[in-house]
Scaffold this motif. Structure first.
Motif, mmCIF file in Angstrom:
data_model
loop_
_atom_site.group_PDB
_atom_site.id
_atom_site.type_symbol
_atom_site.label_atom_id
_atom_site.label_comp_id
_atom_site.label_asym_id
_atom_site.label_seq_id
_atom_site.Cartn_x
_atom_site.Cartn_y
_atom_site.Cartn_z
ATOM 1 N N ILE A 329 0.831 -1.212 0.000
ATOM 2 C CA ILE A 329 0.000 0.000 0.000
ATOM 3 C C ILE A 329 0.864 1.260 0.000
ATOM 4 N N LEU A 330 2.015 1.217 0.665
ATOM 5 C CA LEU A 330 2.893 2.392 0.693
ATOM 6 C C LEU A 330 3.401 2.725 -0.707
ATOM 7 N N ALA A 331 3.676 1.699 -1.516
ATOM 8 C CA ALA A 331 4.129 1.939 -2.891
ATOM 9 C C ALA A 331 3.054 2.690 -3.664
ATOM 10 N N GLY A 332 1.812 2.257 -3.523
ATOM 11 C CA GLY A 332 0.718 2.911 -4.238
ATOM 12 C C GLY A 332 0.478 4.325 -3.763
ATOM 13 N N GLU A 333 0.415 4.508 -2.459
ATOM 14 C CA GLU A 333 0.084 5.846 -1.952
ATOM 15 C C GLU A 333 1.265 6.812 -2.098
ATOM 16 N N ARG A 334 2.495 6.328 -1.966
ATOM 17 C CA ARG A 334 3.645 7.230 -2.090
ATOM 18 C C ARG A 334 3.909 7.616 -3.550
ATOM 19 N N LEU A 335 3.418 6.809 -4.487
ATOM 20 C CA LEU A 335 3.618 7.135 -5.902
ATOM 21 C C LEU A 335 2.815 8.371 -6.319
ATOM 22 N N LEU A 336 1.692 8.613 -5.648
ATOM 23 C CA LEU A 336 0.808 9.707 -6.058
ATOM 24 C C LEU A 336 1.551 11.041 -6.124
ATOM 25 N N GLN A 337 2.438 11.306 -5.169
ATOM 26 C CA GLN A 337 3.086 12.618 -5.058
ATOM 27 C C GLN A 337 3.882 12.994 -6.304
ATOM 28 N N VAL A 338 4.411 12.009 -7.025
ATOM 29 C CA VAL A 338 5.285 12.346 -8.154
ATOM 30 C C VAL A 338 4.488 12.786 -9.376
ATOM 31 N N LEU A 339 3.151 12.689 -9.296
ATOM 32 C CA LEU A 339 2.299 13.037 -10.430
ATOM 33 C C LEU A 339 1.534 14.332 -10.220
ATOM 34 N N THR A 340 1.726 14.982 -9.085
ATOM 35 C CA THR A 340 0.891 16.147 -8.774
ATOM 36 C C THR A 340 1.660 17.154 -7.922
ATOM 37 N N PRO A 341 1.301 18.455 -8.064
ATOM 38 C CA PRO A 341 1.904 19.442 -7.156
ATOM 39 C C PRO A 341 1.180 19.494 -5.802
ATOM 40 N N TYR A 396 4.503 10.614 2.558
ATOM 41 C CA TYR A 396 3.794 10.591 1.278
ATOM 42 C C TYR A 396 4.108 11.831 0.443
ATOM 43 N N ASN A 397 4.943 12.735 1.010
ATOM 44 C CA ASN A 397 5.201 14.012 0.333
ATOM 45 C C ASN A 397 6.681 14.375 0.294
ATOM 46 N N ASN A 398 7.557 13.434 0.588
ATOM 47 C CA ASN A 398 8.973 13.788 0.721
ATOM 48 C C ASN A 398 9.740 13.752 -0.602
ATOM 49 N N ILE A 399 9.076 13.437 -1.690
ATOM 50 C CA ILE A 399 9.740 13.447 -3.003
ATOM 51 C C ILE A 399 9.205 14.588 -3.862
ATOM 52 N N GLY A 400 7.905 14.735 -3.900
ATOM 53 C CA GLY A 400 7.297 15.812 -4.675
ATOM 54 C C GLY A 400 7.081 15.448 -6.129
ATOM 55 N N GLN A 401 6.527 16.407 -6.884
ATOM 56 C CA GLN A 401 6.143 16.133 -8.271
ATOM 57 C C GLN A 401 7.370 15.914 -9.146
ATOM 58 N N ARG A 596 -1.759 28.871 -11.952
ATOM 59 C CA ARG A 596 -2.491 29.483 -13.057
ATOM 60 C C ARG A 596 -3.872 29.853 -12.514
ATOM 61 N N ASN A 597 -4.218 31.127 -12.659
ATOM 62 C CA ASN A 597 -5.469 31.637 -12.080
ATOM 63 C C ASN A 597 -5.562 31.278 -10.599
ATOM 64 N N ASP A 598 -4.446 31.420 -9.927
ATOM 65 C CA ASP A 598 -4.337 31.175 -8.481
ATOM 66 C C ASP A 598 -4.568 29.715 -8.086
ATOM 67 N N GLN A 599 -4.576 28.828 -9.042
ATOM 68 C CA GLN A 599 -4.657 27.398 -8.738
ATOM 69 C C GLN A 599 -3.261 26.790 -8.890
ATOM 70 N N LEU A 600 -2.835 26.050 -7.891
ATOM 71 C CA LEU A 600 -1.542 25.370 -7.975
ATOM 72 C C LEU A 600 -1.620 24.310 -9.074
ATOM 73 N N VAL A 601 -0.757 24.417 -10.095
ATOM 74 C CA VAL A 601 -0.855 23.502 -11.229
ATOM 75 C C VAL A 601 0.426 22.702 -11.464
ATOM 76 N N VAL A 602 1.534 23.115 -10.878
ATOM 77 C CA VAL A 602 2.780 22.397 -11.145
ATOM 78 C C VAL A 602 3.805 22.762 -10.069
ATOM 79 N N SER A 603 4.718 21.848 -9.795
ATOM 80 C CA SER A 603 5.794 22.181 -8.854
ATOM 81 C C SER A 603 7.027 21.354 -9.183
ATOM 82 N N THR A 604 8.163 21.845 -8.711
ATOM 83 C CA THR A 604 9.392 21.070 -8.856
ATOM 84 C C THR A 604 10.301 21.378 -7.673
ATOM 85 N N ARG A 605 11.119 20.398 -7.326
ATOM 86 C CA ARG A 605 12.090 20.588 -6.241
ATOM 87 C C ARG A 605 13.494 20.350 -6.794
ATOM 88 N N VAL A 606 14.429 21.178 -6.352
ATOM 89 C CA VAL A 606 15.814 21.044 -6.796
ATOM 90 C C VAL A 606 16.719 21.084 -5.563
#
Lengths: 608, 56
Positions: A329-341, A396-401, A596-606
């Motif tokens: 279950i951790l694989a499934g739930e932790r994967l979500l973060q890499v697809l969304t901001p 679930y959020n330590n990698i990011g999009q 975009r229009n005040d909606q969070l649409v993308v993110s990246t971490r460096v």
């Protein structure tokens, strides 16, 4: 080899203990399917001495199957546990208008002849019209909803793992099929082999360590998946062997080791992922199939996915999880973060309140969060504990999009458990659109534990759980889960995830690489906006670092350093430079959030 | 922090290779049959297995 009377009693008593005191879905299943497993078990205990060996096992299997829960199973003892019965071909269904048709899609090498081969239409099964034969078989299966039962029944027509399915009643099957304009018949004998795992998969009943605590898996479907590879895909088995040889240090391989496998086109987890860039009439997109979430290392799983999507077109991804029986279950739930901001809010899991679940939560610090609410139940009368995520939310959020393009998720009724949970999270976080080939996913909403795990939690002599004879076992859903966001509190069990659009499989799909399905997914992707924010650091290693940021379809950019706000600016598409303050050497993470229009649409971490 | 609209957005390189380009040499049916038989080991008829297991 046959069970004694005392051993039969032990099996029934252990089943009673599990269902009565631990089974989290018992109230739901009583309501949804009008079943009374406890009374059936008591009757079986009373009558077991008068039953033959097969009749005893058949009744126990039936009691569990009628729960309509692919997590909660009786595992038959040896020698059935380690055997699979099979016919040397596979049938799948497709639609012609509203009519279902059944077609042979895979044939064991050496079985084909001039007329019986891939692509022939099956019309009858032992003289029964094929759709009725599938219907009868489906009723014997445990799928939660009608679509899931049908899918399970169809799979079991030719492939039965005897650990969790009774042996076929018939010794052979007469298949009537249409080859060209002619109707023909051929007789096939059921064969049995020792269920091997030479295809690179893991034993679905042998999860251990941390994985055993976070399992969400249809074990039977996982074994069927591995069996299909063994019977029909020797090339895939060979790739698994080559990848292992090239990457396993024990075999002389390792990271970057040279070998015959090109990891730009083949996954380092070949049993888990396949992928390619794919051309559709709507454009070229990435395509990734996740065959299973049954992996012990969820971090390695997510890292391999990130590596793969980095190789693919960034303007859109078709993520195909059809037939995925779940797993970690951790694989499934932790994967979500890499697809969304968006920050991921994981699903909540709940025990049923009972003296036994309280003992479990008192016995292990892993379940400390649940202990208080279960202890309070004697006063509150609450049927379930409070709900908590399996791990702290930061996990679930330590990698990011990592993939910024739009995503279409492709599901079917064979998606189960972790795959249900992943699909629900995908929908609840608005990550993309879901295209289903069935009306809902398989609807397994729980964390499942094996009887063996309970023996390790309660090793003492006063344990309610005892070793079982001849390697028999049980699995039971112990923590149910609920959805988040707009569907907060909604069960996954029995309901599943309803897709945004349904595509009924065509003959071209089942025989020609899902061509119509992928075309439809491409059409959906083409309507979805592409947003991107990328960053390159200049003067790295100095105190005067500058970041060159490229934006697309973004009107505002917020900059964070180590999770603290640094600046926010309106932007237009193009390249811009950001001067960073002098920061001491060390681990610094720059995060860019595009709006975009005040909606969070993308993110990246460096990392700096 | 002004954007430069003259510069086009960076495009990530795309590996659009076909899997088939890397596929191994196609095996004959008898080679595939031998591989499958080696992978699954010995099969027996269902009835023979059940008789041996005391399920008759």
């Amino acid at each position: 080899m046959l069970l004694s009377a005392a051993e039969r009693q032990l099996l029934v008593d252990q089943a009673l203990a599990l269902i009565e005191h631990l089974y989290v879905h018992l109230p739901l299943k009583r309501a949804m399917h009008a079943v009374d497993p406890l009374q059936r078990l008591r009757l079986l205990r009373h009558r077991s001495a008068s039953l033959s060996e097969p009749a005893f096992h058949a009744e126990l299997v039936s009691i569990f199957n009628r729960l309509r829960d692919l997590h909660t199973n009786y595992i038959l003892p040896e020698p059935l546990r380690t055997r699979t019965a099979y016919l040397p071909f596979r049938i799948e269904e497709f639609f012609e208008g509203q009519e279902q048709r059944y077609v042979v899609t895979e044939v064991k090498p050496g079985t084909e002849d001039a007329s019986f081969k891939r692509g022939v239409l099956v019309t009858h099964w032992n003289g029964i019209p094929i759709h009725r034969a599938v219907e009868l078989n489906s009723d014997r299966e445990a799928g939660s909803n009608l679509d899931a039962r049908h899918a399970r029944g169809l799979a079991a027509m030719t492939n039965r793992w005897l650990a969790m399915s009774l042996p076929p009643d018939e010794d052979w099957v007469v298949v009537t099929y249409r080859a060209g304009r002619r109707i023909r018949e051929r007789r096939f004998e059921w064969q049995v082999f020792e269920s091997g795992l030479s295809g690179g998969g893991n034993d679905p009943l042998a999860a251990s360590g941390d994985l055993a605590l976070v399992l969400g898996l249809d074990a039977k479907a996982e074994m069927e998946r591995q069996t299909r590879k063994l019977l029909f895909a020797p090339e895939a088995i060979e790739i698994v062997r080559q990848v292992k040889q090239q990457t396993d240090p024990v075999l002389g391989g390792g990271p970057g080791a040279a070998g015959p496998v090109d990891f730009t086109v083949i996954s380092k987890m070949p049993d888990v992922f396949t992928f390619r860039a794919i051309k559709t009439p709507s454009g070229q997109f990435g395509y990734v199939r996740i065959h299973t979430f049954y992996v012990s290392d969820d971090t390695a799983f997510v890292e391999e996915f990130v590596r793969i999507v980095g190789l693919l077109p960034q303007n859109g991804l078709i993520l195909d999880v059809r037939g995925n029986p779940g797993g970690n279950i951790l694989a499934g739930e932790r994967l979500l973060q890499v697809l969304t901001p968006q920050a991921i809010d994981p699903e909540r899991f709940y025990f049923i309140n009972s003296p036994l679940t309280l003992r479990i939560c008192e016995a292990s610090p892993s379940f400390a969060d649940w202990r208080e609410s279960i202890a309070q139940a004697v006063e509150t009368g609450a049927p379930f504990s409070h709900g908590f995520s399996l791990r702290p939310v930061e996990n679930y959020n330590n990698i990011g999009q990592k993939y910024q393009g739009p995503v279409v998720l492709v599901t079917d009724a064979r998606c189960y458990s972790t795959t249900d949970i992943f699909s629900a999270g995908f929908q609840d976080h608005g990550i993309g659109k879901i295209l289903g080939t069935s009306g809902a996913t398989g609807a397994g909403g729980a964390n499942v534990w094996g009887h063996g795990l309970l023996l390790t939690i309660f090793p003492a002599e006063d344990s309610p759980f005892k070793p079982l004879p001849n390697n028999a076992s049980f699995r039971v859903a112990v923590r149910r889960c609920t959805r988040v966001g707009k569907r907060s509190g909604v069960l996954v069990e029995d309901l599943g995830v309803v897709p945004d659009a349904v595509h009924r499989m065509t003959k071209r799909d089942v025989l020609n690489g899902n061509v119509d399905l992928i075309k439809r997914a491409g059409e959906m992707l083409a309507t979805m906006p592409v947003h991107s924010v990328t960053a390159k650091v200049r003067n790295a290693g100095t105190l005067k670092r500058v970041v060159a940021v490229t934006t697309r379809n973004v009107t505002r950019l917020d900059v964070f350093l180590n999770a603290r706000p640094y600046r926010s600016s309106d932007v237009i598409d193009g390249i811009l430079s950001i001067d960073l303050p002098s920061l001491p050497a060390g681990s610094i993470t720059l995060e860019l959030r595009g709006f975009r229009n005040d909606q969070l649409v993308v993110s990246t971490r460096v990392g700096l | 922090m002004a954007a430069d609209p003259k510069k086009a957005p960076e495009k990530k390189s795309v590996a659009a290779k076909s899997l088939s380009a890397k596929a191994p040499k196609k095996r004959t049916t008898s080679e595939r049959e031998a591989e499958v038989d080696a992978n699954i080991g010995e099969s027996q008829k269902l009835r023979d297995f059940l008789s041996g297991a005391g399920w008759d």
